[in-house]
Design a protein around this motif. Structure first.
Motif, PDB file in Angstrom:
ATOM      1  N   VAL A 143       5.981  10.422  -5.361  1.00 63.48           N
ATOM      2  CA  VAL A 143       5.751  11.462  -6.370  1.00 63.48           C
ATOM      3  C   VAL A 143       6.635  12.671  -6.087  1.00 63.48           C
ATOM      4  O   VAL A 143       6.250  13.816  -6.303  1.00 63.48           O
ATOM      5  N   THR A 201       5.961   4.532  -9.982  1.00 66.26           N
ATOM      6  CA  THR A 201       4.691   4.750  -9.298  1.00 66.26           C
ATOM      7  C   THR A 201       3.549   4.623 -10.287  1.00 66.26           C
ATOM      8  O   THR A 201       3.421   5.421 -11.213  1.00 66.26           O
ATOM      9  N   VAL A 227       3.000  10.704 -13.170  1.00 65.73           N
ATOM     10  CA  VAL A 227       2.910   9.254 -12.985  1.00 65.73           C
ATOM     11  C   VAL A 227       2.014   8.631 -14.059  1.00 65.73           C
ATOM     12  O   VAL A 227       1.292   9.328 -14.778  1.00 65.73           O
TER      13      VAL A 227
END
Length: 350
Positions: free
Chosen positions: A151, A172, A194
């Protein structure tokens, strides 16, 4: 200092008008607590609550004969709501609270509107627990400290991805277990940029879907995406149908243990759905409310180790909740990062 609300409460013996009564009852609203530093709304401390309670009881017990039937119903309903607000969270009516995450050098201020239906003993997932908000405010720090390889796209780096209609971190995918009202999963999607799949039981999913829909624009504008599905930890056959053989780079669970069988169930779900790669990670946050909660977390730690999961990092957060009485000193929450084949760290529990 201005006058308190109790200084201008109508005298029922004078047959106050509908507008006067309606306004007085609206002014007695106790705003839902979100523990925002800049939170606004009526402060019950400014009022003499004994006077307020006496007034509210007098309203609901009065026939209000000088009003129409529709007006009487409205006034009685409002007075009942004000009484419920003063009887603790379990008695409170349906509410929508806006939870704020303060802006940082890499993240704009975020606000998530979360609806919470009236809760019952069987529907604790209808409450946004303090753990959820405490963890949501720490997501950026935890992401940069522990999950930067997944991230690492900060706000200023998301422009090209957003322009292309993509997630800021498209590789992700995140699964949230026991999403409840959805605050954590929604915040994860926005803060980390995400794709997040929020899950919970069938009786929780409609409200969860509502909150997902209400906050999807905020999430997408920050490079994330959200959707939700039913996931029953005890029904592996149904889980296989709804989730299939998907695995996720990150699994998140906030305050997921309040029954003796939950440590095993949570450990099983993480082991089942966490992608078997060195970089994959599970973020689990558990409040240490009492001896039972601490015992469940220790059981969870043992069960994770039995499944070849090891502790990578951990930290503590002190937070307030509105489940108990006013004046609570707060609850300590431990968050932990779990992964495959990483060095073991001994959990530090008091």
């Amino acid at each position: 200092m201005g006058a308190s609300t109790t200084d201008v409460l109508p005298n029922l013996s004078l047959a106050p008008s509908f507008d006067i009564l309606h306004s007085a009852l609206k002014n007695l609203t106790i705003a839902p607590v979100t523990w925002n530093e800049d939170g606004t709304g009526p402060n019950p401390a400014e009022n003499d609550e004994k006077v307020v309670n006496k007034f509210l009881l007098s309203v609901v017990s009065n026939e209000l004969a000088w009003h129409t039937e529709e007006q009487r119903e409205t006034i009685h309903e409002l007075a009942s709501e004000r009484i419920s607000e003063r009887c603790g969270r379990t008695a409170a009516p349906e509410m929508t609270r806006t939870w704020m995450i303060t802006a940082t050098s890499s993240l704009l201020e975020l606000g998530f509107a979360i609806k919470e239906p009236r809760i019952t003993e069987d529907n604790l997932g209808f409450k946004t627990w303090g753990t959820a908000y405490a963890l949501s405010k720490q997501l950026e720090q935890i992401g940069q400290r522990c999950l930067k390889y997944m991230v690492g796209s900060l706000k200023q780096d998301r422009g090209s991805a957003l322009a292309a209609g993509m997630s800021a971190n498209p590789n992700t995918r995140v699964l949230e277990l026991g999403s409840g009202t959805g605050l954590v999963g929604i915040a994860v999607a926005a803060v980390w940029g995400v794709d997040v799949l929020l899950t919970d039981l069938p009786n929780i999913i409609d409200n969860l879907q509502y909150n997902v829909d209400q906050n999807s624009a905020t999430v997408s504008s920050n490079g994330g995406s959200i959707k939700c599905k039913v996931l029953d930890w005890k029904n592996e056959e149904h889980a296989a149908q709804t989730i299939g053989d998907q695995t996720f780079e990150i699994v998140v669970a906030a305050d997921p243990m309040y029954d003796d069988d939950h440590p095993l169930l949570v450990a099983n779900m993480i082991a089942k759905y966490l992608k078997e790669e060195k970089t994959s990670a599970a973020l689990v946050a558990v409040p240490m409310r009492d001896k039972n909660t601490k015992a469940m977390y220790r059981d969870f730690v043992d069960m994770m180790r039995e499944r070849d999961m090891q502790l990578k990092d951990q930290g503590g957060i002190n937070f307030m909740d509105d489940w108990g009485t006013a004046g609570d000193e707060g609850v300590e929450c431990w968050w932990s990062i779990w992964g495959w084949d990483v060095p073991w760290v001994t959990p530090a529990l008091s």
